[in-house]
Every structure is written in structure tokens, then in C-alpha cells.
Design an enzyme around this catalytic site. Sequence first.
Site, PDB file in Angstrom:
ATOM      1  N   LEU A  22       0.819  -1.214   0.000  1.00 60.79           N
ATOM      2  CA  LEU A  22       0.000   0.000   0.000  1.00 60.79           C
ATOM      3  C   LEU A  22       0.852   1.263   0.000  1.00 60.79           C
ATOM      4  O   LEU A  22       0.529   2.241  -0.669  1.00 60.79           O
ATOM      5  CB  LEU A  22      -0.908  -0.016   1.230  1.00 60.79           C
ATOM      6  CG  LEU A  22      -2.151  -0.910   1.094  1.00 60.79           C
ATOM      7  CD1 LEU A  22      -2.681  -1.318   2.468  1.00 60.79           C
ATOM      8  CD2 LEU A  22      -3.240  -0.210   0.294  1.00 60.79           C
ATOM      9  N   TYR A 160      -1.398  -5.872  17.305  1.00 61.98           N
ATOM     10  CA  TYR A 160      -1.764  -5.089  16.112  1.00 61.98           C
ATOM     11  C   TYR A 160      -3.066  -4.318  16.335  1.00 61.98           C
ATOM     12  O   TYR A 160      -3.154  -3.133  16.000  1.00 61.98           O
ATOM     13  CB  TYR A 160      -1.892  -6.057  14.938  1.00 61.98           C
ATOM     14  CG  TYR A 160      -2.181  -5.431  13.596  1.00 61.98           C
ATOM     15  CD1 TYR A 160      -1.214  -4.705  12.924  1.00 61.98           C
ATOM     16  CD2 TYR A 160      -3.427  -5.595  12.988  1.00 61.98           C
ATOM     17  CE1 TYR A 160      -1.474  -4.149  11.674  1.00 61.98           C
ATOM     18  CE2 TYR A 160      -3.695  -5.056  11.732  1.00 61.98           C
ATOM     19  CZ  TYR A 160      -2.714  -4.326  11.094  1.00 61.98           C
ATOM     20  OH  TYR A 160      -2.977  -3.787   9.855  1.00 61.98           O
ATOM     21  N   LYS A 164      -3.337  -0.286  16.228  1.00 63.08           N
ATOM     22  CA  LYS A 164      -4.162   0.353  15.200  1.00 63.08           C
ATOM     23  C   LYS A 164      -5.312   1.155  15.810  1.00 63.08           C
ATOM     24  O   LYS A 164      -5.650   2.231  15.307  1.00 63.08           O
ATOM     25  CB  LYS A 164      -4.695  -0.703  14.220  1.00 63.08           C
ATOM     26  CG  LYS A 164      -3.625  -1.253  13.269  1.00 63.08           C
ATOM     27  CD  LYS A 164      -2.899  -0.132  12.542  1.00 63.08           C
ATOM     28  CE  LYS A 164      -2.212  -0.585  11.263  1.00 63.08           C
ATOM     29  NZ  LYS A 164      -1.375   0.487  10.691  1.00 63.08           N
TER      30      LYS A 164
HETATM   31  N1  LIG Z   1      -3.148  -4.899   3.435  1.00 67.57           N
HETATM   32  C1  LIG Z   1      -4.265  -4.639   4.101  1.00 67.57           C
HETATM   33  O1  LIG Z   1      -5.357  -5.139   3.764  1.00 67.57           O
HETATM   34  C2  LIG Z   1      -4.233  -3.753   5.296  1.00 67.57           C
HETATM   35  C3  LIG Z   1      -5.403  -3.640   6.082  1.00 67.57           C
HETATM   36  C4  LIG Z   1      -5.401  -2.753   7.145  1.00 67.57           C
HETATM   37  C5  LIG Z   1      -4.278  -2.002   7.426  1.00 67.57           C
HETATM   38  N2  LIG Z   1      -3.149  -2.149   6.662  1.00 67.57           N
HETATM   39  C6  LIG Z   1      -2.003  -1.336   7.021  1.00 67.57           C
HETATM   40  O2  LIG Z   1      -1.483  -0.715   5.861  1.00 67.57           O
HETATM   41  C7  LIG Z   1      -0.064  -0.532   6.022  1.00 67.57           C
HETATM   42  C8  LIG Z   1       0.686  -1.167   4.852  1.00 67.57           C
HETATM   43  O3  LIG Z   1       0.372  -2.540   4.819  1.00 67.57           O
HETATM   44  P1  LIG Z   1       0.710  -3.487   3.583  1.00 67.57           P
HETATM   45  O4  LIG Z   1      -0.392  -4.466   3.522  1.00 67.57           O
HETATM   46  O5  LIG Z   1       1.060  -2.685   2.391  1.00 67.57           O
HETATM   47  O6  LIG Z   1       1.999  -4.247   4.165  1.00 67.57           O
HETATM   48  P2  LIG Z   1       3.352  -4.753   3.435  1.00 67.57           P
HETATM   49  O7  LIG Z   1       3.896  -5.759   4.384  1.00 67.57           O
HETATM   50  O8  LIG Z   1       3.082  -5.123   2.021  1.00 67.57           O
HETATM   51  O9  LIG Z   1       4.256  -3.434   3.457  1.00 67.57           O
HETATM   52  C9  LIG Z   1       4.704  -2.850   4.653  1.00 67.57           C
HETATM   53  C10 LIG Z   1       6.008  -2.150   4.386  1.00 67.57           C
HETATM   54  O10 LIG Z   1       6.431  -1.531   5.607  1.00 67.57           O
HETATM   55  C11 LIG Z   1       7.822  -1.764   5.737  1.00 67.57           C
HETATM   56  N3  LIG Z   1       8.208  -1.668   7.147  1.00 67.57           N
HETATM   57  C12 LIG Z   1       8.043  -2.578   8.130  1.00 67.57           C
HETATM   58  N4  LIG Z   1       8.527  -2.100   9.283  1.00 67.57           N
HETATM   59  C13 LIG Z   1       9.017  -0.876   9.029  1.00 67.57           C
HETATM   60  C14 LIG Z   1       9.632   0.125   9.818  1.00 67.57           C
HETATM   61  N5  LIG Z   1       9.868  -0.039  11.128  1.00 67.57           N
HETATM   62  N6  LIG Z   1      10.015   1.279   9.224  1.00 67.57           N
HETATM   63  C15 LIG Z   1       9.806   1.471   7.902  1.00 67.57           C
HETATM   64  N7  LIG Z   1       9.229   0.562   7.109  1.00 67.57           N
HETATM   65  C16 LIG Z   1       8.830  -0.591   7.660  1.00 67.57           C
HETATM   66  C17 LIG Z   1       8.068  -3.134   5.156  1.00 67.57           C
HETATM   67  O11 LIG Z   1       9.435  -3.323   4.804  1.00 67.57           O
HETATM   68  C18 LIG Z   1       7.128  -3.114   3.957  1.00 67.57           C
HETATM   69  O12 LIG Z   1       7.767  -2.633   2.799  1.00 67.57           O
HETATM   70  C19 LIG Z   1       0.288  -1.141   7.375  1.00 67.57           C
HETATM   71  O13 LIG Z   1       0.282  -0.137   8.353  1.00 67.57           O
HETATM   72  C20 LIG Z   1      -0.855  -2.108   7.613  1.00 67.57           C
HETATM   73  O14 LIG Z   1      -1.026  -2.404   8.957  1.00 67.57           O
HETATM   74  C21 LIG Z   1      -3.106  -3.008   5.610  1.00 67.57           C
END
Ligand SMILES: NC(=O)c1ccc[n+]([C@@H]2O[C@H](COP(=O)([O-])OP(=O)(O)OC[C@H]3O[C@@H](n4cnc5c(N)ncnc54)[C@H](O)[C@@H]3O)[C@@H](O)[C@H]2O)c1
Length: 307
Positions: A22, A160, A164
Amino acid sequence: MKGDKVDLTGRVAIVTGAGRGLGFAYASALAAAGASVVVNDADVGAATGAVAQIAGMGGKAVAEPGAVGPSTTADRLVERAVSEFGRLDILVTNAGVLRDRMLWRMSDDEFDTVVDVHLRGTFTCVRAAVKRMREQGDGGRVIVVGSPAGQRGNVGQTNYSAAKAAIVAMARTWSMECVRADIMVNAVIPVAATAMTSTMPAFAPHIEAWQRDGTPLPEWLRAGEGFGTPEDAAGLVVFLASADSAGVTGQAIGIGGDRLSLWTHPEETTMSYRDGGWSADAIATSWASTIGRSPQTVGVPMPVPPA
Ligand SMILES: NC(=O)c1ccc[n+]([C@@H]2O[C@H](COP(=O)([O-])OP(=O)(O)OC[C@H]3O[C@@H](n4cnc5c(N)ncnc54)[C@H](O)[C@@H]3O)[C@@H](O)[C@H]2O)c1
């Protein structure tokens, strides 16, 4: 999107965790709308790769890798935005990790890691960004990231869901604290196919097909479950980053697939009054006929594929 109504030309953004998923979709869309973007990720290769891709699409971006959580990283991100592009207008605190485990098995380390990245990382980055935006004196946009798990609770996600939910709580507080400086603070609650969700059994085959050959996600997922691709979530972030969202603050906004939604904030739904107050006996006697009549539900409903 440059040339369309929503234009971020001249704006400077930081997106944390923007190496993939994202965060990458947000950074790309902000750059496509004309913003200059500081791409952060804990994974150095992912951050530099993302910058190369954005540059390849004609966007302006620099990588500032590092793990968010500590204030030193947050300060460094803001310094880089200012030294590279002269200012800071937009912050998206997207970086995240999962360490799922049932409560009775979750270690202190699993709890602390998730809280450190999501909750402390959001706090330190927003604090550093808002300081800079207040110094600049012409407003700003802060977009933090919640989750359905934080809004509703989710089995195996003590750490988590706590982080959140707390992020959305901070956004409510910050929207009040920052409004006089014309800084809008909103939480995005996304649902999208990424590394985080691709292991969910109901989603997995569809995500695989989409990743393999671009097969569109089915209607029951896109509209029924509000589940789409990371790109589907990026329009909301660009809107919230833009002048068009002036006055929109303190909101938790859901996005996924074909669905855009507004989340409620917690509030008292049912009240009962008793002269002299409520003893334990009085509550026990009247629970089922007063506020216990319609208890609140918890949890994120599991996706149900059509039969
Ligand atoms: N995918 C979903 O459906 C979903 C739903 C609700 C919330 N989210 C939230 O959206 C955000 C992105 O999620 P995603 O699904 O793209 O995850 P993802 O795992 O694809 O990407 C997360 C990125 O964050 C980076 N990361 C991890 N720890 C880090 C840190 N300490 N500092 C900097 N970068 C760091 C990782 O290297 C990775 O590139 C997150 O906060 C997640 O909780 C996602």
C-alpha cells in the site's frame, strides 16, 4: 493524475513503509499527482527500488531508508524532505509489521515490535512533521493508517489491534490539536491485496491470479468485501493530501476495492439512569432489560465466497 482536478504540484510528501504494498501505491499516486516524495522503508532495497519505479513513471522521489519507531528516524525523514525539496506538506504513516499470536502465547518482544513500528512510529513521525508544518505556517496534511482489526478486534492480533486502535485515537486528538494550524489529520482504514493479506485462505487464490496475470479480483471481493488492490486505496490518500480535503479532519475513512466508507467513532449508544446510582446488585438485576439488551458485536466478519 497531473492536469486533473486533484493536483499536488509543488507539494512535498513523506510516505513511510513505501517500498512495497500500500505504501508504494500511495507514494506512486502522490508523485503521479505532482508531489515530490520521500520514500521510506526499513528495507533499503525496497525503498531504492520504489524510487526507481516512481522515477521511471516520471515522478519525483528520493529514498530515505530506515526503521520508523525511534524519533531519530522521524527527524531524519523530515530533515530529508526539507533538504531535498525545501518543505513538508504531507505525511503518510503507513509502515507496518505483523506478529500474530494468541494472547497466551504472545511474547513481550512480539508485542513491543508491533507497538513500536505502528504506534510509536506514527507518534514520532507525526510529531516531527507537525513541528515542521507549524513552523512553515501554511497548514498540512497528516494521514495515518488504522485497520479493521483495530476498529473491531481480531483473533490473534492483540498487539496489532491495540496499536491500530490507538492510532485512530491519536488522529482524533491530533485533529483537535492541529486544526488551528490548518493541519488536517485523518486515518485511512484500508483493505487490499498485499503481503499482509495474501495468506488469508478466502483471498489467496484470487490474489495469486491477480499477481500472476492481472486477473481482476471478483465482484464479491471488490464490492461485497471492500477488498481490492493497493492502487484502489491510493485515490483516497491523494484526496486527503490535497487542497480538496480542506476541512476534512478527525475522520476514519475506509477504502478497499469498490468501497469507500466512513467509520463511526466510539460513543455511548444506550444509557440507563437510576436515582442514587448503580450498585452491583442493581446492575445484576436490570442488566438484561437495560443496557445489556443489545450488546455491541466484536470482530471483523470473515469473507464468505459465493457458493
Ligand atoms: N493490506 C491490508 O489489507 C491492510 C489492512 C489494514 C491495514 N493495513 C495497514 O497498511 C499498512 C501497509 O500494509 P501493507 O499491507 O502494504 O503491508 P506490506 O507488508 O506489504 O508493506 C509494509 C512495508 O512496511 C515496511 N516496514 C516494516 N517495518 C518498518 C519500519 N519499522 N520502518 C519502515 N518501514 C517498515 C516493510 O518493509 C514493507 O515494505 C500497514 O500499516 C498495515 O497495517 C493493511
